[in-house]
Design an enzyme around this catalytic site. Structure first.
Site, PDB file in Angstrom:
ATOM      1  N   GLU A 192      44.140  30.225  47.671  1.00 28.98           N
ATOM      2  CA  GLU A 192      43.354  30.961  48.672  1.00 28.98           C
ATOM      3  C   GLU A 192      42.267  30.097  49.320  1.00 28.98           C
ATOM      4  OE1 GLU A 192      42.022  34.567  46.785  1.00 28.98           O
ATOM      5  OE2 GLU A 192      43.902  35.551  47.303  1.00 28.98           O
ATOM      6  N   GLU A 232      50.856  37.598  46.178  1.00 28.91           N
ATOM      7  CA  GLU A 232      49.987  38.338  45.253  1.00 28.91           C
ATOM      8  C   GLU A 232      49.760  39.733  45.800  1.00 28.91           C
ATOM      9  OE1 GLU A 232      46.070  36.840  44.262  1.00 28.91           O
ATOM     10  OE2 GLU A 232      46.835  34.794  44.347  1.00 28.91           O
TER      11      GLU A 232
HETATM   12  C1  GAL Z   1      43.144  36.825  44.512  1.00 28.65           C
HETATM   13  C2  GAL Z   1      43.142  35.513  43.737  1.00 28.65           C
HETATM   14  C3  GAL Z   1      43.550  35.746  42.295  1.00 28.65           C
HETATM   15  C4  GAL Z   1      42.795  36.893  41.713  1.00 28.65           C
HETATM   16  C5  GAL Z   1      43.007  38.104  42.571  1.00 28.65           C
HETATM   17  C6  GAL Z   1      42.277  39.313  42.043  1.00 28.65           C
HETATM   18  O1  GAL Z   1      42.417  36.780  45.665  1.00 28.65           O
HETATM   19  O2  GAL Z   1      43.997  34.572  44.312  1.00 28.65           O
HETATM   20  O3  GAL Z   1      43.310  34.564  41.562  1.00 28.65           O
HETATM   21  O4  GAL Z   1      41.442  36.575  41.654  1.00 28.65           O
HETATM   22  O5  GAL Z   1      42.521  37.859  43.853  1.00 28.65           O
HETATM   23  O6  GAL Z   1      42.543  40.444  42.822  1.00 28.65           O
END
Ligand code: GAL
Length: 637
Positions: A151, A305
């Site tokens: 990110e 994700e």
């Molecule tokens: C994302 C990040 C992850 C985790 C997740 C939590 O933005 O890449 O590592 O922190 O959020 O929702």
């Protein structure tokens, strides 16, 4: 090359952190992954301190064993470079490589993203660990994809940043004279007589210069991209067969112009975290997916994700009700994702995100959440054929990160302009009408669309303005809303009617901005109402579609106009319409699709995806979808 190597079907899995668990848990992990149909996991995302516990001392034994175990289990690995979280030894040895906030505070280790992407020591250390991983794992049979960093989005206002910023500015403007002109440096004695006088936009006494701020965001996007590229190039050199991605994060704090990045990654990866638990979560998921597909140039992309079972809101993580995890995943898959990945595989016991949901919750496998994970994983192979099929759209919304950045940080606009909400509003009204849309950059390719909507595109460069003119002249229908083309690429106001100089295209001039207090509505004749922002418009050839019914200066003045131009027509909405008014306008423009409120219907290749988010049965053509369920059918001829 674009497909994660060796992964058949749709990708299913998530961030996997074996380094956080004793090795005797790993066998259980692989067994559960197999039970759930997981075929891809992102490994090592924040594992720098485990891989290089001291400067120049490496420990790859655990990663060797984890990758071998995953491979034996038939699970592909999306192997990350861990550069988003430098270890304590690094930040102590190189305090100049810490992220610096605008007020000069150094962000010490203790969290993540405590790096300054401009610091030479950080750049060197990043490349060193990436090179070690490339050397050791480029030929590993489990390796399906490289995942660079995590990110990208950290802005630093350090002396290193300032030095690099000056180089970037010199390249862009050539001379201080040009820069002073572009930044309107005669205001408040801000003209520079030496390059070294230029700082990052740090904390200062009062309002800052919008052109300075915007250039610093552009510069940061380019610098982060350069960091990505250097890692990508060395990983690619180690094995050109392995695709390379990074996971985009989305938010107004993120100084990344994805339009400029997407040609640099082999696969666009996106992390989608809706910010509210009501139906906003489905709306935002659909919008995220349409953005990601559009950044990927219409090619398939990958949802890297999402949260497994909680929607993060200001009031905590609201649990996804039964079936919602699957429906959210299907929103993304229907809109072009090559699968559904999650943060994270197994919920951690400690650390900052110890309460974050996961595919395997703290309570283990005998849980509702894991049962749903298995059920969904088993359904995916049945729709794997759709994985590379394109999504076609006839309507596009202009997405201008620069307009978001420039309106977001600007304290002296005539009224607050929530650029993202204005874009999201058009997207949700069209989605409720069943219309699938693409997004397009202001200077991007518009030729394939019949209608392009430009909501409040505040920053409009000359090139973008010409792009809109060309699109309309060639037969396109352009619909722009208030504040479009208020300023050019240097944040300088377009004189003589605003509109990016396109007064002939719209057949109007905008004379005045007339904000109104929050919460007050201004009625339009037969057209619903406007809130917050109206503009006084003078007709210069356009026809008036409707007028304001109230308001002292604005009563009976044009609110919505249309102007024939070349083979096409240019519509202008001079206010912030409420949803219902946009819906009426889209009804008049005959923008309709097969979906309906609460039911996504998206055609992808020869497939029709129907996702019913409501608590009633839905019928689309001959297909009946039970409440809360989804289905994939042949697309009607
Ligand atoms: C994302 C990040 C992850 C985790 C997740 C939590 O933005 O890449 O590592 O922190 O959020 O929702």
């Amino acid at each position: 090359m674009h497909w994660p190597k060796g992964v058949d079907g749709l990708c299913y899995g998530g961030d996997y952190n074996p380094e956080q668990w004793p090795e005797d848990v790993w066998d259980d992990d692989v067994a559960l992954m197999r039970e759930a149909g997981v075929n891809l996991v992102s490994v090592g995302v924040f594992a720098w301190a485990r891989l290089e516990p001291k400067e120049g001392e490496y420990d790859f034994g655990w990663l060797d064993r984890a990758l071998d175990k995953l491979h034996e289990g038939g699970i592909g690995v999306d192997l990350a470079t861990p550069t988003a979280s430098p270890p304590p030894w690094f930040t102590l040895a190189h305090p100049d490589a810490l992220n610096t906030r605008p007020d000069g505070t150094l962000q010490v280790h203790g969290s993540r993203d405590t790096y300054d992407v401009h610091a030479p020591a950080y750049r060197e250390a990043s490349l060193r660990i990436a090179a070690k991983l490339a050397e050791r794992y480029a030929e590993h049979p489990a390796l399906a994809m490289w995942h660079v960093h995590n990110e990208y989005g950290s802005t630093s206002h350090s002396p290193h940043a300032e030095r690099a910023f000056r180089v970037w500015l010199r390249r862009k403007y050539g001379s201080l004279e040009a820069l002073n002109q572009a930044w309107w440096g005669s205001f408040w004695s801000q003209a520079y007589s030496e390059w070294d006088q230029i700082l990052a936009p740090r904390a200062t006494q009062y309002l800052t210069n919008p052109a300075h701020e915007l250039d610093f965001k552009r510069f940061t996007s380019d610098a982060l991209l350069d960091h990505f590229r250097t890692q990508r190039d060395l990983l690619r050199a180690a094995n050109p067969q392995i695709p390379i991605t990074t996971n985009y994060v989305f938010g107004d704090w993120v100084p990344v112009d994805q339009w400029r990045w997407s040609g640099e990654v082999d696969l666009v990866g996106f992390a989608s975290y809706p910010s509210a638990a009501d139906e906003t979560a489905e709306r935002q998921s659909a919008l995220h997916a349409d953005l990601a597909r559009s950044w990927a140039g219409g090619e398939p992309w990958l949802l890297m994700e999402q949260s497994a079972s909680g929607v993060h809101t200001r009031h905590g993580a609201i649990a996804k009700s039964p079936g919602r995890m699957a429906r959210h995943s299907m929103i993304h898959i229907s809109r072009g994702s090559k699968g559904a990945m999650f943060f994270q595989w197994r919920s951690g016991r400690g650390g900052a995100e110890q309460w974050h949901s996961a595919l395997v919750p703290h309570a283990g496998k005998n849980t509702r959440v894991f049962r749903e994970v298995v059920e969904f994983g088993r359904a995916l192979p049945g729709i794997a054929e759709a994985k590379d099929a394109p999504v076609e759209a006839d309507v596009a919304i202009l997405w201008s990160p620069e307009s978001w950045w420039a309106t977001g940080g600007h304290a002296s606009l005539p009224a607050d302009v929530d650029y993202f909400e204005n874009v999201a509003q058009i997207h949700r009204v069209l989605r409720d009408r069943g219309v699938t849309v693409d997004f397009v950059a202001p200077e991007g390719e518009l030729g394939g669309y019949s209608t392009v909507i430009a909501p409040s595109t505040y920053v409009l460069s000359k090139a973008a303005a010409e792009n809109l003119r060309w699109f309309t002249a060639g037969g396109g229908r352009l619909v722009a809303s208030y504040f479009t083309g208020a300023v050019d690429e240097h944040c300088q106001i377009w004189l003589d009617g605003f509109l990016g100089g396109l007064t002939d295209l719209f057949g109007i001039r905008v004379l005045e901005h007339l904000p109104q207090p929050a919460g007050e509505l201004r009625a339009l004749w037969n057209f619903g109402a406007a809130e917050r922002f109206c503009e006084l418009v003078e007709l210069r050839g356009a026809q008036c579609v409707t007028q304001y019914a109230t308001g002292d200066v604005i009563e009976n003045q044009p609110a919505v106009t249309v102007n024939p131009f070349g083979e096409g027509e240019a519509w202008y909405v001079s206010c912030k319409l409420v949803d219902d008014a946009w819906d009426r306008l889209f009804e008049a423009l005959e923008l309709n699709g097969p979906g309906m409120p609460g039911v996504d219907v998206v055609d992808r290749g020869r497939w029709r995806f129907i996702i019913n988010h409501t608590d009633a049965e839905a019928q689309v053509g001959h297909v009946i979808v039970p409440a809360g369920a989804w289905t994939v059918d042949e697309r009607p001829a």
